[in-house]
Design an enzyme around this catalytic site. Structure first.
Site, PDB file in Angstrom:
ATOM      1  N   THR A   1       0.824  -1.212   0.000  1.00 60.80           N
ATOM      2  CA  THR A   1       0.000   0.000   0.000  1.00 60.80           C
ATOM      3  C   THR A   1       0.856   1.259   0.000  1.00 60.80           C
ATOM      4  OG1 THR A   1      -1.660  -1.277   1.208  1.00 60.80           O
ATOM      5  CG2 THR A   1      -2.021   1.077   1.119  1.00 60.80           C
TER       6      THR A   1
ATOM      7  N   GLU B   1      -7.016  -7.797  -3.492  1.00 62.08           N
ATOM      8  CA  GLU B   1      -7.782  -7.184  -2.398  1.00 62.08           C
ATOM      9  C   GLU B   1      -8.825  -8.131  -1.809  1.00 62.08           C
ATOM     10  OE1 GLU B   1      -6.919  -4.479  -0.215  1.00 62.08           O
ATOM     11  OE2 GLU B   1      -6.441  -3.858  -2.241  1.00 62.08           O
TER      12      GLU B   1
ATOM     13  N   SER C   1     -11.234  -2.607   4.963  1.00 63.94           N
ATOM     14  CA  SER C   1      -9.895  -2.028   4.933  1.00 63.94           C
ATOM     15  C   SER C   1      -9.556  -1.425   6.285  1.00 63.94           C
ATOM     16  CB  SER C   1      -9.863  -0.927   3.859  1.00 63.94           C
ATOM     17  OG  SER C   1      -8.663  -0.206   3.927  1.00 63.94           O
TER      18      SER C   1
HETATM   19  N1  GLU Z   1      -5.306  -3.931   1.928  1.00 62.92           N
HETATM   20  C1  GLU Z   1      -5.052  -3.336   3.196  1.00 62.92           C
HETATM   21  C2  GLU Z   1      -6.192  -2.466   3.647  1.00 62.92           C
HETATM   22  O1  GLU Z   1      -6.987  -2.101   2.851  1.00 62.92           O
HETATM   23  C3  GLU Z   1      -3.829  -2.523   3.193  1.00 62.92           C
HETATM   24  C4  GLU Z   1      -2.623  -3.335   2.974  1.00 62.92           C
HETATM   25  C5  GLU Z   1      -1.369  -2.724   3.518  1.00 62.92           C
HETATM   26  O2  GLU Z   1      -1.354  -1.539   3.881  1.00 62.92           O
HETATM   27  O3  GLU Z   1      -0.380  -3.423   3.585  1.00 62.92           O
HETATM   28  O4  GLU Z   1      -6.308  -2.144   4.783  1.00 62.92           O
END
Ligand code: GLU
Length: 620
Positions: free
Chosen positions: A434, A473, A495
């Site tokens: 991210t 995701e 998330s």
């Molecule tokens: N997919 C994660 C989320 O939406 C974030 C992944 C990450 O920050 O490593 O919270």
């Protein structure tokens, strides 16, 4: 550094991985060359390597020093007219150029976003999604744009599980067990939202001062001319090597002619991605969600066992949501509602801490300070596991979770000892993907954006001929079919992202801030904001400061090095209070990568960027 020397220095890990793979070794179509940190600052005539940097620009800011170690300083920037803070210098530079050309923060945000997808392709890109919290000065209004990926219509809670309800492994011809099916391969892919998100932003908030071509040009140039591989890039290449090597499109772009990961200082070009960006610049949202490009995505996902269709892509929609609003000591915090849990729990944590009347006196990273954060985190994670999911599919008691009364009630449960709170999930996530960025312009418009393709290099499904990577995701759904956050067609996976905007007690803008880091995101943002408010810390100092994390497991993860670390004495006192503790070392990617901009009362903009990753703020 000459290429032959670099080859000697290749990591043993990469070599042994290469030896164990049958699928690697695909010839690279990508042009690469090597530059070192020193070479990047030499004149073009001095060495072969230096002449290479001419192609990528002689003024390249590198996130590592002459020993090829991440720099721990030179991340911040101060200005009066505009600022950009992102996880990657090329992207910050793209945004600053747009601001200087007269574009607003929203124009600049699109340029930053698309450039991040080129130069930091392992953490976000066209095949992913995310969220923005934006402040429009003209309307004096904060809004949330949810461009989170969405489950394909055919998705369901059982699709990854075998007859015993256990997660199946993804395998390809010749390479078995590449990982959980929710993490790698077609069934890990959700419908991407990034292009819809930034098209919506430009359509509704963009200025006429810059053209679409100007906005896309920095990303296109970076893809065509190449960008220098930094230390974080190299770490991701090594750790995700097996999956990358299994995918021909990704191998062609991100592995060298011997089928090995590029090294720090190499230059990677991605002309296919440049062409893709030009198609989107010319054709807008439809160029991505319909027609040949959409078909290429559907085919790539299907070839790796997925179920995303042309209809799923054509139906993708950005959701405009009301932000979650909270107050900490009269400062106002705007952040994300579901499908992110982040904003709600950020407000909940700060509400709990507000019940202490001496938070600003006990000292950052004292045992008492860490204990209080740890307890507040554990309460938030227990609530997260119980209630949180896409509000289009589940009733979530948002008003309760963000209320002062509820926080006071939960605060009253906290003692001097480690408390127990029940949270089935989340398990400890050890991936560091991210990206997050912030933009402020001369008119006071603000953008906080966090976006992702989830794991490093996402699902490892590359889109042939288009140069981008599909997200994984779907793994942000729970694999438990009974969970409120189980996979369902059309649902957005939960998330932790928390791009946030904070106002001073008088209502004027104070900061825009966000971080990657999976479930560490909102705990990280809570710590940085609290330090800035209670300890009057400069944004860069607050970002540099050591952080902790605790997710209801009664195990405090902490940084024992860097700036203001958790000392052995503090760790011992925490153990005496009943906490288990895990020393994560110093400058850990695990704790995210915060990028933010604060606005002084005199209008001075301070950009802060995280030395745990490749972050760089720029301002003018
Ligand atoms: N997919 C994660 C989320 O939406 C974030 C992944 C990450 O920050 O490593 O919270």
């Amino acid at each position: 550094m000459k290429r032959s020397n670099r080859l000697v220095a290749r990591s043993a890990v990469a070599l042994s991985l290469a030896a164990s793979l049958t699928a690697c070794g695909t010839a690279s179509s990508t042009t690469t060359t090597a530059v070192s940190s020193e070479a990047a600052t030499e004149t073009a005539s001095e060495t072969e390597a230096a002449s290479t940097t001419e192609n990528v620009g002689e003024d390249v800011w590198l996130p590592y020093n002459e020993n090829l170690e991440k720099k721990r300083d030179d991340r911040d920037a101060t200005g009066k007219n505009g600022a950009v803070a992102s996880c990657n210098w090329y992207a910050s530079k793209a945004g600053l150029e747009i601001l200087k050309e007269g574009g607003n923060a929203f124009d600049a945000a699109a340029a930053v976003a698309y450039t991040l997808g080129v130069a930091e392709p392992y953490f976000s890109g066209l095949g992913g999604g995310g969220f923005m919290t934006i402040y429009s000065a003209k309307d004096d209004k904060v809004s949330v744009l949810d461009f989170r990926e969405t489950a394909p219509a055919a998705a369901n809670a059982q699709m990854w599980l075998d007859e015993n309800g256990k997660m199946e492994q993804f395998s390809l011809d010749g390479v078995n067990n590449l990982g959980d099916k929710s993490v790698i391969g077609g069934l890990s892919v959700a419908v991407p939202g990034e292009v819809a998100g930034f098209e919506y932003l430009l359509d509704n908030y963009g200025s006429d001062a810059v053209s679409r071509q100007q906005i896309f040009q920095p990303a296109i140039d970076t893809a065509n001319n190449g960008y220098v591989v930094g230390v974080t890039f190299k770490e991701e290449l090594d750790s995700e090597y097996t999956g990358i090597a299994a995918n021909e499109t990704l191998s062609n772009i991100y592995l060298d002619e011997s089928g090995l990961p590029y090294e720090v200082g190499d230059v990677i070009k991605n002309p296919d991605l440049a062409k893709t960006l030009q198609l989107i610049a010319d054709g807008g949202k439809d160029a991505f969600y319909t027609g040949d490009m959409a078909q290429a995505m559907v085919d790539a996902v299907a070839a790796w066992g997925g179920n995303m269709t042309m209809e799923d892509l054509a139906n993708y929609e950005v959701k405009v949501r009301e932000p979650v609003v909270g107050h900490y000591k009269d400062y106002t915090i705007y952040s994300l509602p579901p499908a992110s849990s982040g904003g709600t729990h950020l407000v909940e944590i700060l509400n709990i801490l507000e019940n202490y009347d001496d938070m600003d006196k006990i000292g950052v990273n004292s045992a008492e300070y860490v204990h209080r954060f740890s307890e507040a985190f554990k309460i938030a994670f227990a609530d997260r596991a119980q209630y949180m999911a896409d509000t289009d599919f589940a009733d979530v008691p948002l008003a309760q979770l963000t209320s002062k009364d509820y926080a006071a009630e939960r605060y009253s449960e906290i003692t001097d000892k480690s408390g127990s709170y029940v949270a089935v999930e989340p398990e400890e996530l050890e991936h560091y993907a991210t990206t997050s960025f912030s933009v402020v312009d001369q008119w006071g418009n603000m953008v906080a954006c966090t976006k992702t393709i989830n794991y490093g290099f996402g699902s490892k499904v590359g889109v042939p001929g288009y140069g981008f990577i599909m997200n994984d995701e779907m793994d942000d759904f729970s694999a438990d079919p009974e969970s409120v956050n189980c996979a369902e067609g059309g649902k957005r996976p939960l998330s932790s992202m928390s791009p946030s905007i904070v106002l001073y007690p008088d209502g004027s803008p104070y900061m825009t801030i966000g971080s990657p880091g999976a479930t560490r995101i909102f705990p990280t943002i809570a710590q940085v904001i609290e330090r800035m408010i209670d300890y009057n810390m400069d944004i860069q100092d607050a970002i540099d400061c050591a952080r902790i994390y605790d997710n209801a497991s009664e195990n405090i993860c902490y940084e024992s090095g860097g700036v203001n670390p958790i000392t052995p004495e503090v760790a011992k006192e925490l153990q005496d209070r009943g906490h288990e503790v895990t020393d994560k070392g110093e400058w850990q990617l695990f704790f995210g990568g915060v990028q933010g901009i604060s606005i002084g009362k005199d209008g001075t903009l301070r950009g802060g960027a995280d030395p745990r990753r490749d972050g760089k703020a720029l301002a003018y």
